[in-house]
Design a protein around this motif. Structure first.
Motif, mmCIF file in Angstrom:
data_model
loop_
_atom_site.group_PDB
_atom_site.id
_atom_site.type_symbol
_atom_site.label_atom_id
_atom_site.label_comp_id
_atom_site.label_asym_id
_atom_site.label_seq_id
_atom_site.Cartn_x
_atom_site.Cartn_y
_atom_site.Cartn_z
ATOM 1 N N ALA A 9 0.856 -1.183 0.000
ATOM 2 C CA ALA A 9 0.000 0.000 0.000
ATOM 3 C C ALA A 9 0.895 1.236 0.000
ATOM 4 O O ALA A 9 2.122 1.131 0.063
ATOM 5 N N ASP A 10 0.257 2.400 -0.059
ATOM 6 C CA ASP A 10 1.005 3.654 -0.152
ATOM 7 C C ASP A 10 1.322 4.209 1.231
ATOM 8 O O ASP A 10 1.330 5.411 1.437
ATOM 9 N N GLY A 11 1.574 3.351 2.158
ATOM 10 C CA GLY A 11 1.901 3.811 3.498
ATOM 11 C C GLY A 11 2.291 2.625 4.340
ATOM 12 O O GLY A 11 2.465 1.523 3.843
ATOM 13 N N GLY A 12 2.413 2.876 5.612
ATOM 14 C CA GLY A 12 2.809 1.790 6.501
ATOM 15 C C GLY A 12 4.305 1.616 6.491
ATOM 16 O O GLY A 12 5.049 2.454 5.992
ATOM 17 N N SER A 13 4.742 0.522 7.009
ATOM 18 C CA SER A 13 6.167 0.303 7.177
ATOM 19 C C SER A 13 6.725 -0.397 5.951
ATOM 20 O O SER A 13 6.127 -0.396 4.892
ATOM 21 N N TYR A 14 7.893 -0.982 6.096
ATOM 22 C CA TYR A 14 8.506 -1.654 4.965
ATOM 23 C C TYR A 14 7.859 -3.000 4.690
ATOM 24 O O TYR A 14 8.114 -3.623 3.670
ATOM 25 N N LYS A 15 7.012 -3.429 5.611
ATOM 26 C CA LYS A 15 6.367 -4.722 5.439
ATOM 27 C C LYS A 15 5.193 -4.612 4.476
ATOM 28 O O LYS A 15 4.376 -3.703 4.607
ATOM 29 N N PRO A 16 5.109 -5.518 3.520
ATOM 30 C CA PRO A 16 3.989 -5.453 2.587
ATOM 31 C C PRO A 16 2.684 -5.792 3.306
ATOM 32 O O PRO A 16 2.686 -6.388 4.383
ATOM 33 N N LEU A 17 1.548 -5.404 2.698
ATOM 34 C CA LEU A 17 0.252 -5.806 3.227
ATOM 35 C C LEU A 17 0.133 -7.317 3.187
ATOM 36 O O LEU A 17 -0.401 -7.940 4.086
#
Lengths: 231, 231
Positions: free
Chosen positions: B39-47
């Motif tokens: 997603a276009d935010g969050g941490s380096y971890k993918p959804l």
DNA sequence: CACTCAATTTCGATC
DNA sequence: GATCGAAGTTGAGTG
């Protein structure tokens, strides 16, 4: 979200120092300013990154960076710490920006929901001859996780929890009081089913004649897997 | 590496079940077949993601997926487990593929190098009046981590390790034998400096007259930070 | 809000 | 190769 494929070298200074030699990589800039540097392999973890909150500054390469052949220098600074990510961009092979909007986010089927589903498929774990009436059996004070017909003619109300504590016993007790007023269901026994049953909850449940059933998630899943392979 | 920006929904079945509702996201397909959904935010971890080894199959949407408006269905299957990632692609907004080549990989300045650098800046930790001659002092049998001038006229050879074991003592002993032959340096004392010194190493070092110095990484860094703030 | 603990953990080093 | 422990850990749940 900005996607850049570039020949670049990367330096990180923060909780440790790390360096990525010149190579072609994906630079992923998210809307919140965070930056991910990904190679064409490995796991989901980026080679290097900067977590939000942080700020990205892009400037023309100067000094040693320029001498080394860099065109641009990206400096990503963490907002609260001294962490710095410096990307020396030598050649841009792709550059595109996309509007994604906020993500509705991940929906995890919680362990409790899984347990309920699995136990519903294996109600014989409650004892031979038990038959599922329905999951989420509605009552005036909320749905009962599982309602099961007992081979002895009565009914069994099951409260499923990941970790059963006292409030779970109270909840089930309320359901039992209500359900036992219904002559079509009565007598209604109670079963507290959980991966883990706290000692206090077990004592209270036993005192109220509620049976405790410890669920083995893996075993439940294992049976499930075998079944799904058969069909 | 293939970059796809798409409106999609994602389902993961494996060690847990998870679902991503329809939204616009980045689908990142790496050369090893692994897939990341960002997603276009969050941490380096993918959804959501699938780690290699795995295989990706892309097919036209059929049945319920097609009815729901999907165009393509991506199915990513883990090679060894039953883990499955199913991406229902409804609309492709961007699709590009890039050759990246194998990455030379991350070079971490190990803790040992950091310790050496920090101790070099704070040689007074060896005792008052000590002065650094140089780091990586070259000898015929390899470089000595730190060579330091002692206030008593002699020299100190320092072996820096993250965790000092017996081989570290042996290594330092060899250096000491060699260095002590040099009249310009002799007498040469030895210091074994490490974050952690194994008991056996300490015994052997002490037995050979080598001093043991336990390094506090955070304290070393702390002093370093204070210094860098001053200038 | 702090603390604990799991993670589709990943990652490296050591036994 | 299995196992152990840290991670620039991250993230969720609980007191």
């Amino acid at each position: 979200m900005r996607l850049v494929i570039a020949r670049c070298s990367v330096d990180y200074e923060g909780r440790l120092d790390a360096h990525l030699p010149l190579a072609t990589r994906l630079l992923l800039v998210k809307a919140d300013g965070s930056v991910l540097v990904h190679a064409d392999g490995g796991s989901y973890k980026p080679l290097n990154w900067m977590s939000p909150p942080c700020t990205l500054a892009v400037e023309p390469a100067t000094g040693p960076h320029a001498e080394a052949g860099a065109v641009e220098v990206w400096t990503v600074k963490a907002s609260k710490t001294e962490d710095r990510l410096v990307v020396a961009v030598h050649e841009v092979l792709h550059d595109s920006t996309h509007e994604l909007g906020t993500d509705p986010g991940l929906v995890k089927d919680g362990v409790e929901a899984q347990l309920q589903k699995l136990l519903a498929e294996q109600v014989e774990l409650l004892g031979e001859g038990h038959q599922l009436v329905r999951r989420e059996y509605p009552t005036a004070i909320g749905p009962v996780d599982l309602l099961v017909r007992s081979p002895r003619g009565g009914t069994v109300a099951v409260e499923v929890k990941r970790r059963a504590e006292i409030d779970g016993v109270e909840q089930l007790t309320r359901y039992l009081q209500l359900l036992n007023r219904d002559p079509l269901l009565s007598p209604v026994e109670g079963v507290l089913a959980a991966q883990e049953i706290r000692p206090q909850a077990r004592v209270l449940a036993t005192d109220r004649g509620i049976r405790c059933l410890v669920l083995d998630y893996d075993a439940l899943r294992g049976v499930d897997d075998v079944e799904s392979r058969l069909f």
